[in-house]
Design a protein around this motif. Structure first.
Motif, PDB file in Angstrom:
ATOM      1  N   HIS A 192       0.870  -1.188   0.000  1.00 26.02           N
ATOM      2  CA  HIS A 192       0.000   0.000   0.000  1.00 26.02           C
ATOM      3  C   HIS A 192       0.900   1.230   0.000  1.00 26.02           C
ATOM      4  CE1 HIS A 192      -3.875   2.026   1.735  1.00 26.02           C
ATOM      5  NE2 HIS A 192      -3.161   2.877   1.003  1.00 26.02           N
TER       6      HIS A 192
ATOM      7  N   HIS B  82       1.804   4.780  -2.617  1.00 32.66           N
ATOM      8  CA  HIS B  82       1.284   5.484  -3.793  1.00 32.66           C
ATOM      9  C   HIS B  82       2.317   6.369  -4.489  1.00 32.66           C
ATOM     10  CE1 HIS B  82      -2.725   4.337  -2.416  1.00 32.66           C
ATOM     11  NE2 HIS B  82      -2.503   4.932  -1.266  1.00 32.66           N
TER      12      HIS B  82
ATOM     13  N   HIS C  92      -9.631   0.837  -2.546  1.00 37.30           N
ATOM     14  CA  HIS C  92      -9.120   1.962  -1.738  1.00 37.30           C
ATOM     15  C   HIS C  92     -10.196   3.056  -1.662  1.00 37.30           C
ATOM     16  CE1 HIS C  92      -6.597   5.287  -0.448  1.00 37.30           C
ATOM     17  NE2 HIS C  92      -5.572   4.454  -0.289  1.00 37.30           N
TER      18      HIS C  92
ATOM     19  N   HIS D 118      -6.582  -0.502   4.477  1.00 39.87           N
ATOM     20  CA  HIS D 118      -6.776  -0.191   5.901  1.00 39.87           C
ATOM     21  C   HIS D 118      -7.429  -1.370   6.635  1.00 39.87           C
ATOM     22  CE1 HIS D 118      -7.199   3.729   3.519  1.00 39.87           C
ATOM     23  NE2 HIS D 118      -5.949   3.640   3.901  1.00 39.87           N
TER      24      HIS D 118
ATOM     25  N   ASP E  12       1.159   3.230   3.230  1.00 42.39           N
ATOM     26  CA  ASP E  12       0.401   4.391   2.732  1.00 42.39           C
ATOM     27  C   ASP E  12       1.307   5.579   2.397  1.00 42.39           C
ATOM     28  OD1 ASP E  12      -1.957   5.367   1.743  1.00 42.39           O
ATOM     29  OD2 ASP E  12      -2.989   5.482   3.667  1.00 42.39           O
TER      30      ASP E  12
HETATM   31 ZN    ZN Z   1      -3.645   4.808   0.460  1.00 42.41          ZN
END
Ligand code: ZN
Ligand code: URA
Length: 380
Positions: free
Chosen positions: A12, A14, A196, A253, A325
């Protein structure tokens, strides 16, 4: 770097590649990138909850109350991503475009934009073979034939291991029957969906004080996970998992609040007179618990062993995959080039839930991702 049997994989994480940044810079409604007089960095203003602050602020903003987040190199520099990985001993990252993907792109442009963005992701992965893979982006606003042909296109990209998807689908959510051909095509091509959130909940639920006083806490901490929970519950109630039994989804999450609420969802189903009368609760029904163990994977981006233990209980230790994240949630009180809490908190949660050096920990930190996403050297 860790040994090949104990790889650390971030599933996860980005990036906003150059073409996407240009797109956001060209816009004057959210999502957008905007410069404010007196502020050093432009700002990414992407969340529905930020639209209100943008409207209130006008153009002559004081730099202490700017909406969104600063556009730092962490969002689009590949070198910075590798630096983040090296700093945190992450061997492999499965990068994905950050929200809101191409959800806002005009129908006639979406197909080409998706192709360009996915090509940018492919090229980034090719610069660091074996260290980077990616989840591709779909042109959801494009006509169906373009959308389906983009699945054909991404399945042939060497480093692509799935697609990242928001919860809006074709505009009516993920329980829309018109999405079934898309789900079937993804499943048939062994492309995992990384689900997501982006839209959260309607801003009224946060109350009149939220925008001025509570920052992004409510939409990010609660809106995001509830959005994911609702999207998957709707898919489940619509029978999507039955209709596409080979569909596989990785939920951001740790599944939002699904592991915690699955029991309540089950109870509401078996006590719903309408569903019972329609024969939807009879023998042979696969429960949401079964879906969580058979068609769902969960990331471990939950920042505490309490939530992580619930996720492990719900889906099984062999279905959890570590994530950070990055580049969201940078440290605010220390150097951004150093250690981020998103790594240390999530790693500590795994250690506390499963034991330092345990087989379970090795699986969640990377072993599961290597197997599930086919990340071995000979699979590149
Ligand atoms: Zn994310
Ligand atoms: N904020 C976002 O907009 N996206 C994320 O993935 C995390 C925080």
């Amino acid at each position: 770097m860790s040994t090949s049997s104990s790889r650390v994989v971030d599933v996860h994480t980005h990036m906003y590649p150059p073409r996407y940044v240009e797109l956001l810079e060209s816009r004057d409604t959210i999502p957008l990138i905007r410069k404010f007089p007196g502020a050093e960095d432009p700002r990414y203003i992407i969340l529905p909850a930020e639209a209100e602050s943008l409207k209130n602020i006008g153009d002559d903003a004081s730099s202490s109350h700017l909406p969104g987040r600063p556009v730092t190199s962490h969002y689009s520099s590949l070198k910075q991503k590798i630096h983040f990985m090296d700093t945190h001993k992450i061997d492999i990252s499965v990068i994905s475009l950050a929200n809101p993907w191409l959800d806002f792109v005009a129908s006639e442009e979406a197909g080409e934009t998706a192709k360009t963005v996915n090509q940018e992701f492919s090229s980034m992965c090719a610069e660091y073979p074996g260290r980077l893979f990616f989840f591709a982006t779909l042109p959801l606003t494009a006509p169906t034939d373009v959308l389906l042909s983009s699945i054909e296109n991404v399945k042939n990209l060497k480093y692509c291991r799935g697609v990242i998807l928001g919860t809006s689908g074709l505009g009516k959510g993920l329980d829309d029957p018109n999405l079934l051909p898309v789900f079937k095509a993804l499943a048939a091509n062994n492309l995992l969906i990384f689900l997501h959130p982006h839209y959260g909940l309607p801003s009224e639920v946060w109350g009149p004080r939220a925008t001025e006083e509570y920052g992004h806490v409510l939409p990010l901490a609660l809106g995001f996970p509830l959005e994911t929970t609702i999207a998957v519950a709707r898919m489940y109630l619509a029978g999507v998992f039955e209709q596409v039994p080979s569909l596989r989804m990785l939920l951001a999450h740790s599944g939002g609040t699904l592991p915690f609420l699955a029991g309540r969802i089950e109870s509401c189903i078996v006590h719903d007179g309408h569903l019972v009368r329609e024969g939807k609760v009879g023998p042979g029904r696969r429960t949401i618990w079964e879906i969580l163990k058979e068609q769902v994977y969960l990331d471990a981006v939950i920042y505490s062993e309490v939530g992580l233990k619930a996720a492990i209980e719900a889906s099984g230790v062999d279905r959890l995959m570590f994530g950070t994240d990055h580049p969201f949630f940078p440290p605010l009180g220390s150097d951004e080039q150093g250690v981020w809490e998103s790594m240390s908190w999530n790693r500590e949660a795994v250690e506390k839930a499963l034991g330092v050096g345990s087989e379970g920990m090795e699986r969640v930190m990377g072993g599961n991702a290597v197997e599930i996403l086919r990340l071995r050297e000979d699979e590149v």
